[in-house]
Design an enzyme around this catalytic site. Sequence first.
Site, PDB file in Angstrom:
ATOM      1  N   GLY A 247       0.825  -1.199   0.000  1.00 16.01           N
ATOM      2  CA  GLY A 247       0.000   0.000   0.000  1.00 16.01           C
ATOM      3  C   GLY A 247       0.857   1.245   0.000  1.00 16.01           C
ATOM      4  CB  CYS A 248       0.110   4.669   1.098  1.00 16.27           C
ATOM      5  SG  CYS A 248       0.905   6.269   1.275  1.00 16.27           S
ATOM      6  CG  PHE A 249       5.956   5.205  -0.158  1.00 14.95           C
ATOM      7  CD1 PHE A 249       5.330   6.405   0.089  1.00 14.95           C
ATOM      8  CD2 PHE A 249       6.698   5.097  -1.318  1.00 14.95           C
ATOM      9  CE1 PHE A 249       5.426   7.481  -0.767  1.00 14.95           C
ATOM     10  CE2 PHE A 249       6.824   6.183  -2.195  1.00 14.95           C
ATOM     11  CZ  PHE A 249       6.176   7.366  -1.919  1.00 14.95           C
ATOM     12  CD1 TRP A 250       4.216   8.882   2.302  1.00 18.88           C
ATOM     13  CD2 TRP A 250       2.116   9.600   2.498  1.00 18.88           C
ATOM     14  NE1 TRP A 250       4.054   9.910   1.417  1.00 18.88           N
ATOM     15  CE2 TRP A 250       2.765  10.373   1.511  1.00 18.88           C
ATOM     16  CE3 TRP A 250       0.789   9.870   2.791  1.00 18.88           C
ATOM     17  CZ2 TRP A 250       2.134  11.396   0.818  1.00 18.88           C
ATOM     18  CZ3 TRP A 250       0.154  10.890   2.106  1.00 18.88           C
ATOM     19  CH2 TRP A 250       0.830  11.645   1.132  1.00 18.88           C
TER      20      TRP A 250
ATOM     21  CE1 TYR B  57      -4.210   7.256   2.156  1.00 18.41           C
ATOM     22  CE2 TYR B  57      -2.213   7.174   3.486  1.00 18.41           C
ATOM     23  CZ  TYR B  57      -3.063   6.599   2.574  1.00 18.41           C
ATOM     24  OH  TYR B  57      -2.787   5.346   2.078  1.00 18.41           O
TER      25      TYR B  57
END
Length: 178
Positions: A13-16, A156
């Site tokens: 998913g999102c690397f953050w 987010y």
Amino acid sequence: MSDSLETATFGGGCFWCIEAAFEELAGVETVTSGYAGGHTEDPTYEEVCTGNTGHAEVVQVEYDPDVIDYQELIEVFFTVHDPTQLNRQGPDVGTQYRSIVLYHDDTQRRIAEEFVDALDRVYDDDVVTELEPIETFYRAEEKHQNYFAKNPNDAYCTFHAQPKVEKVREKFDAKPAN
């Protein structure tokens, strides 16, 4: 402490979110957001977001194997994302958000394969995590590094990264609070 660090690379998913989760772990020295698993050389975030580069958003984790081993990193990885979601995690959709383990040697490959095989027996749906050798890792732009730490109140991050961080803090050996 070990004389040399080892490296692991994961995308889920999102690397953050994945970066924020791994940053919590004792024995993890650095976590770098980036791109891997595709065909475009030195891609930008905007290019990766199109889904046309073949790359996934990933994190590269440098860790001290005397404090945390690869097996525990794999456990954390599969705890903070859903490996049965094909080309997506939560609200993020596209091949760039796929579940992928990019192994650095045969030992990592074997551990990842065994873990995925075990998970396949636990989930009702198929585990779709890709297992591939790491070829090239491209560091993401600076604004994506330590994003959660720099932007903890971002909506987010509040809804997607924070729960992963809390799960890691509850279930694993986290770094002491500053």
